[in-house]
Scaffold this motif. Structure first.
Motif, PDB file in Angstrom:
ATOM      1  N   ARG A 100      25.433  12.400  64.510  1.00  0.00           N
ATOM      2  CA  ARG A 100      25.833  13.773  64.191  1.00  0.00           C
ATOM      3  C   ARG A 100      26.670  13.840  62.916  1.00  0.00           C
ATOM      4  O   ARG A 100      26.443  14.685  62.051  1.00  0.00           O
ATOM      5  CB  ARG A 100      26.647  14.380  65.343  1.00  0.00           C
ATOM      6  CG  ARG A 100      25.882  14.595  66.638  1.00  0.00           C
ATOM      7  CD  ARG A 100      26.636  15.545  67.553  1.00  0.00           C
ATOM      8  NE  ARG A 100      28.032  15.174  67.750  1.00  0.00           N
ATOM      9  CZ  ARG A 100      28.487  14.388  68.724  1.00  0.00           C
ATOM     10  NH1 ARG A 100      27.614  13.867  69.599  1.00  0.00           N
ATOM     11  NH2 ARG A 100      29.767  14.104  68.846  1.00  0.00           N
ATOM     12  N   SER A 101      27.645  12.949  62.796  1.00  0.00           N
ATOM     13  CA  SER A 101      28.564  13.021  61.656  1.00  0.00           C
ATOM     14  C   SER A 101      27.849  12.726  60.340  1.00  0.00           C
ATOM     15  O   SER A 101      28.112  13.359  59.317  1.00  0.00           O
ATOM     16  CB  SER A 101      29.737  12.056  61.851  1.00  0.00           C
ATOM     17  OG  SER A 101      29.285  10.707  61.913  1.00  0.00           O
ATOM     18  N   GLY A 102      26.923  11.741  60.360  1.00  0.00           N
ATOM     19  CA  GLY A 102      26.177  11.424  59.148  1.00  0.00           C
ATOM     20  C   GLY A 102      25.207  12.530  58.773  1.00  0.00           C
ATOM     21  O   GLY A 102      25.115  12.920  57.606  1.00  0.00           O
ATOM     22  N   GLY A 130      23.832  28.008  66.193  1.00  0.00           N
ATOM     23  CA  GLY A 130      24.060  26.786  66.957  1.00  0.00           C
ATOM     24  C   GLY A 130      25.472  26.698  67.491  1.00  0.00           C
ATOM     25  O   GLY A 130      25.699  26.287  68.635  1.00  0.00           O
ATOM     26  N   ILE A 131      26.442  27.074  66.673  1.00  0.00           N
ATOM     27  CA  ILE A 131      27.845  27.046  67.103  1.00  0.00           C
ATOM     28  C   ILE A 131      28.056  27.978  68.287  1.00  0.00           C
ATOM     29  O   ILE A 131      28.754  27.640  69.250  1.00  0.00           O
ATOM     30  CB  ILE A 131      28.767  27.452  65.925  1.00  0.00           C
ATOM     31  CG1 ILE A 131      28.729  26.378  64.838  1.00  0.00           C
ATOM     32  CG2 ILE A 131      30.205  27.674  66.403  1.00  0.00           C
ATOM     33  CD1 ILE A 131      29.307  26.834  63.502  1.00  0.00           C
ATOM     34  N   VAL A 142      31.358  20.703  67.219  1.00  0.00           N
ATOM     35  CA  VAL A 142      32.185  20.088  66.180  1.00  0.00           C
ATOM     36  C   VAL A 142      31.331  19.705  64.977  1.00  0.00           C
ATOM     37  O   VAL A 142      31.696  19.980  63.823  1.00  0.00           O
ATOM     38  CB  VAL A 142      32.929  18.859  66.732  1.00  0.00           C
ATOM     39  CG1 VAL A 142      33.524  18.024  65.598  1.00  0.00           C
ATOM     40  CG2 VAL A 142      34.031  19.284  67.699  1.00  0.00           C
ATOM     41  N   SER A 143      30.188  19.079  65.210  1.00  0.00           N
ATOM     42  CA  SER A 143      29.331  18.645  64.103  1.00  0.00           C
ATOM     43  C   SER A 143      28.728  19.830  63.360  1.00  0.00           C
ATOM     44  O   SER A 143      28.622  19.818  62.129  1.00  0.00           O
ATOM     45  CB  SER A 143      28.222  17.733  64.635  1.00  0.00           C
ATOM     46  OG  SER A 143      28.781  16.556  65.181  1.00  0.00           O
ATOM     47  N   LEU A 144      28.327  20.863  64.092  1.00  0.00           N
ATOM     48  CA  LEU A 144      27.814  22.069  63.453  1.00  0.00           C
ATOM     49  C   LEU A 144      28.896  22.731  62.602  1.00  0.00           C
ATOM     50  O   LEU A 144      28.634  23.196  61.497  1.00  0.00           O
ATOM     51  CB  LEU A 144      27.305  23.043  64.521  1.00  0.00           C
ATOM     52  CG  LEU A 144      26.004  22.624  65.234  1.00  0.00           C
ATOM     53  CD1 LEU A 144      25.860  23.365  66.554  1.00  0.00           C
ATOM     54  CD2 LEU A 144      24.795  22.893  64.334  1.00  0.00           C
ATOM     55  N   LEU A 145      30.122  22.750  63.112  1.00  0.00           N
ATOM     56  CA  LEU A 145      31.239  23.303  62.354  1.00  0.00           C
ATOM     57  C   LEU A 145      31.542  22.456  61.118  1.00  0.00           C
ATOM     58  O   LEU A 145      31.837  22.990  60.041  1.00  0.00           O
ATOM     59  CB  LEU A 145      32.488  23.399  63.242  1.00  0.00           C
ATOM     60  CG  LEU A 145      32.508  24.558  64.246  1.00  0.00           C
ATOM     61  CD1 LEU A 145      33.568  24.320  65.317  1.00  0.00           C
ATOM     62  CD2 LEU A 145      32.776  25.885  63.525  1.00  0.00           C
ATOM     63  N   GLN A 146      31.472  21.137  61.267  1.00  0.00           N
ATOM     64  CA  GLN A 146      31.704  20.269  60.110  1.00  0.00           C
ATOM     65  C   GLN A 146      30.671  20.527  59.027  1.00  0.00           C
ATOM     66  O   GLN A 146      31.008  20.605  57.838  1.00  0.00           O
ATOM     67  CB  GLN A 146      31.664  18.802  60.549  1.00  0.00           C
ATOM     68  CG  GLN A 146      32.898  18.356  61.326  1.00  0.00           C
ATOM     69  CD  GLN A 146      32.792  16.920  61.787  1.00  0.00           C
ATOM     70  OE1 GLN A 146      31.724  16.465  62.197  1.00  0.00           O
ATOM     71  NE2 GLN A 146      33.894  16.186  61.725  1.00  0.00           N
ATOM     72  N   ARG A 185      38.643  23.897  68.056  1.00  0.00           N
ATOM     73  CA  ARG A 185      39.566  24.843  67.410  1.00  0.00           C
ATOM     74  C   ARG A 185      39.996  24.331  66.029  1.00  0.00           C
ATOM     75  O   ARG A 185      40.055  25.091  65.066  1.00  0.00           O
ATOM     76  CB  ARG A 185      40.808  25.059  68.279  1.00  0.00           C
ATOM     77  CG  ARG A 185      40.568  25.779  69.582  1.00  0.00           C
ATOM     78  CD  ARG A 185      41.897  26.086  70.275  1.00  0.00           C
ATOM     79  NE  ARG A 185      42.632  27.137  69.573  1.00  0.00           N
ATOM     80  CZ  ARG A 185      43.897  27.456  69.841  1.00  0.00           C
ATOM     81  NH1 ARG A 185      44.577  26.775  70.764  1.00  0.00           N
ATOM     82  NH2 ARG A 185      44.503  28.437  69.180  1.00  0.00           N
ATOM     83  N   VAL A 186      40.297  23.037  65.951  1.00  0.00           N
ATOM     84  CA  VAL A 186      40.754  22.463  64.679  1.00  0.00           C
ATOM     85  C   VAL A 186      39.657  22.560  63.626  1.00  0.00           C
ATOM     86  O   VAL A 186      39.898  22.989  62.488  1.00  0.00           O
ATOM     87  CB  VAL A 186      41.196  21.002  64.871  1.00  0.00           C
ATOM     88  CG1 VAL A 186      41.477  20.348  63.517  1.00  0.00           C
ATOM     89  CG2 VAL A 186      42.437  20.928  65.751  1.00  0.00           C
ATOM     90  N   ARG A 187      38.437  22.149  63.990  1.00  0.00           N
ATOM     91  CA  ARG A 187      37.338  22.173  63.021  1.00  0.00           C
ATOM     92  C   ARG A 187      37.033  23.602  62.589  1.00  0.00           C
ATOM     93  O   ARG A 187      36.752  23.858  61.408  1.00  0.00           O
ATOM     94  CB  ARG A 187      36.079  21.536  63.609  1.00  0.00           C
ATOM     95  CG  ARG A 187      36.237  20.085  63.984  1.00  0.00           C
ATOM     96  CD  ARG A 187      36.756  19.247  62.834  1.00  0.00           C
ATOM     97  NE  ARG A 187      37.040  17.885  63.236  1.00  0.00           N
ATOM     98  CZ  ARG A 187      37.840  17.044  62.613  1.00  0.00           C
ATOM     99  NH1 ARG A 187      38.458  17.448  61.504  1.00  0.00           N
ATOM    100  NH2 ARG A 187      38.056  15.823  63.055  1.00  0.00           N
ATOM    101  N   ALA A 188      37.094  24.529  63.513  1.00  0.00           N
ATOM    102  CA  ALA A 188      36.849  25.930  63.163  1.00  0.00           C
ATOM    103  C   ALA A 188      37.915  26.433  62.191  1.00  0.00           C
ATOM    104  O   ALA A 188      37.612  27.178  61.246  1.00  0.00           O
ATOM    105  CB  ALA A 188      36.830  26.788  64.424  1.00  0.00           C
TER     106      ALA A 188
END
Length: 410
Positions: A100-102, A130-131, A142-146, A185-188
Motif C-alpha cells: 500500500r505505501s509503495g 475510496g476514503i 490511511v494509504s488512500l489518504l497518503q 485522523r492524523v493522515r487526514a
C-alpha cells in the motif's frame, strides 16, 4: 533470488529515472515493474521497492528534468498507461502495508503527471470515494489518504480547485473526534494542511470555514500527540493562505496555543509557536510593503504583552543536554517567534523586553543569561525598525558597552 533478478532486469541503471528517459523501450520496463508490483508471490519488500522505483521514474527535483520525464511518460501508449493505473489503484487497499505505501507513492506521481493533461481526471474522485467507503479498513483509508496527500501537496491549485468541496468533505469526516482510528485522523489532518491551498471558495464561506476551524480545534485537543501537531500544521496553512479571515478566531486560538505551549509536550508546543510565527511573518511582510490593499490586521500587536511574556519564559527552557546542531527545541521556536513578532510591531517590542534583559543578563542561571543575551543580540535588529533611534539606544547602550569592555579586559 529470482525476484531480485527480475527487479534488476527492469532497471539496470542505478538512476532509473535517467534510464527511463534514455531507453527506447520504456513500455517494457513499465510493464515489468507493474507485473512485479502486482505479483502476490513476490516478497513484500521487493514489491515495495518496485513501486518506489516506478515512482522515481516519473519524478525529479529538477524542474527541467521533470518536464522531460512527464513527456516520456505521456509518450507511453495510452492503453498501457491505463492498464498500469487499473492494476495499481486496487492495491491501495491491499492487506499488506509495504504494498500500500509503495503504490500510494507511484499512483500519486502518475496522477501528478496526468491530471494536468486530463489523462486521469477521475483519480481524485476515486481516492475520495475510496476514503469514504473503506470505513472498516483503517489501513486502506490511511494509504488512500497518503496518496491524496501527496497529490494535494504538489499539484497546481488550478487543477484541483473544482474538487475542493469533495476533498474537504472526505478529509474533515476522517478528522472528526468520532473517528476511532488515531492514524486515520492524523493522515487526514496532514492532507488538509496541503489541501487548503486550493480551498479558497470553501474558506470564504463562513459556515464552511467555521466548521473546518472547529475540526482543527478539536484536533488540537486530541489525546494523540501526532494529531495535535498535525492540527497545528493545519493552522499554519490557514495563517499562510487565509490570514485576512483569521480575525474572529484569534482570541480562542491564542488561549488554546498558550495552554499548549505551557503544558503540552515540547514538540506540540513548537508547533503552536510555528503558527504564531507564521502570523507574525505575514504581518512583518505587510508592514514592510505598506500596501493599502493588504494591510496588517495587527493580531500580534493585540496580544503583544502576552506573546512576549510567553516567548521570554520559553527562551529560558533550553535543554541542558541539547546539542545546538542536533535539535530544534522550544527555546529556538520561542526565539524565532520573538524575532518575527519584532518585525511585525517594530520598536515597541523593546519596551516589553528591556526589563527582562536588565534583570537576567548578569544572573546566576545560565538559562536566563543566555536568553537575555539573545534579546540583547536582537538589539541591532530592532534598530532597523526604530522610528526613533534614540528611544531604542539610550537605555541599553551602557549595558551593552560594559559587557564589551568586560570581555576586552578579562
Amino acid at each position: 533470488g529470482r525476484f531480485q533478478l527480475q527487479l534488476q532486469g527492469c532497471w539496470r541503471s542505478p538512476f532509473p529515472s535517467l534510464h527511463f528517459v534514455n531507453t527506447t523501450n520504456a513500455s517494457q520496463h513499465v510493464t515489468g515493474l507493474t507485473t512485479l508490483i502486482c505479483d502476490e508471490s513476490a516478497p513484500l519488500p521487493i514489491r515495495q521497492v518496485a513501486s518506489i522505483t516506478l515512482k522515481n521514474c516519473l519524478y525529479s527535483k529538477n524542474e527541467a528534468q521533470q518536464d522531460v520525464l512527464d513527456e516520456r511518460w505521456l509518450a507511453v501508449d495510452a492503453g498501457l498507461r491505463n492498464s498500469v493505473k487499473t492494476a495499481l489503484f486496487p492495491l491501495l487497499t491491499s492487506p499488506h502495508l509495504e504494498v500500500r505505501s509503495g503504490v500510494a507513492q507511484a499512483v500519486a506521481q502518475i496522477g501528478l503527471v496526468e491530471i494536468p493533461q486530463e489523462q486521469w481526471p477521475d483519480l481524485i474522485d476515486a481516492l475520495v470515494k475510496g476514503i469514504q467507503e473503506a470505513q472498516q479498513n483503517a489501513g486502506a483509508r490511511v494509504s488512500l489518504l497518503q496518496c491524496l496527500g501527496y497529490i494535494c501537496e504538489e499539484i497546481d491549485p488550478a487543477h484541483a480547485e473544482s474538487k475542493s468541496s469533495d476533498v474537504l468533505t472526505a478529509i474533515v469526516q476522517a478528522m472528526r473526534k468520532e473517528e476511532p482510528e488515531a492514524e486515520v485522523r492524523v493522515r487526514a489532518s496532514e492532507v488538509l494542511a496541503n489541501a487548503l491551498r486550493f480551498a479558497r471558495s470553501n474558506m470564504e464561506k463562513e459556515n464552511e470555514r467555521n466548521y473546518i476551524m472547529q475540526i482543527i480545534a478539536e484536533g488540537i485537543q486530541a489525546e494523540d500527540e501526532d494529531m495535535r501537531k498535525a492540527s497545528y500544521s493545519c493552522l499554519c496553512s490557514v495563517a499562510e493562505e487565509y490570514y485576512d479571515l483569521l480575525g474572529e478566531y484569534i482570541p480562542h486560538l491564542w488561549g488554546m496555543s498558550l495552554n499548549t505551549i505551557m503544558n503540552d509536550d515540547e514538540e506540540v508546543g513548537i508547533a503552536a509557536f510555528e503558527f504564531w510565527s507564521n502570523v507574525a511573518s505575514e504581518e512583518g511582510e505587510r508592514a514592510m510593503e505598506m500596501n493599502d490593499a493588504q494591510p496588517s490586521l495587527n493580531f500580534i500587536s493585540a496580544i503583544l504583552k502576552d506573546i512576549v511574556s510567553v516567548t521570554l519564559t520559553m527562551l529560558t527552557r533550553q535543554d541542558d543536554d541539547n546539542d545546538e546542531e542536533e535539535g530544534w527545541g522550544i527555546s529556538h521556536a520561542a526565539g524565532r517567534c520573538l524575532q518575527l513578532s519584532s518585525e511585525a510591531v517594530g520598536e515597541v517590542i523593546v519596551e516589553h523586553v528591556r526589563q527582562f534583559i536588565q534583570d537576567n543578563i548578569k544572573g546566576d542561571d545560565w538559562h536566563q543569561r543566555e536568553a537575555a543575551a539573545l534579546c540583547l543580540g536582537m538589539y541591532y535588529f530592532w534598530r532597523r525598525f526604530a522610528r526613533s533611534t534614540k528611544s531604542l539606544i539610550d537605555p541599553l547602550q551602557g549595558l551593552f558597552s560594559s559587557m564589551i569592555l568586560n570581555q576586552v579586559t578579562t
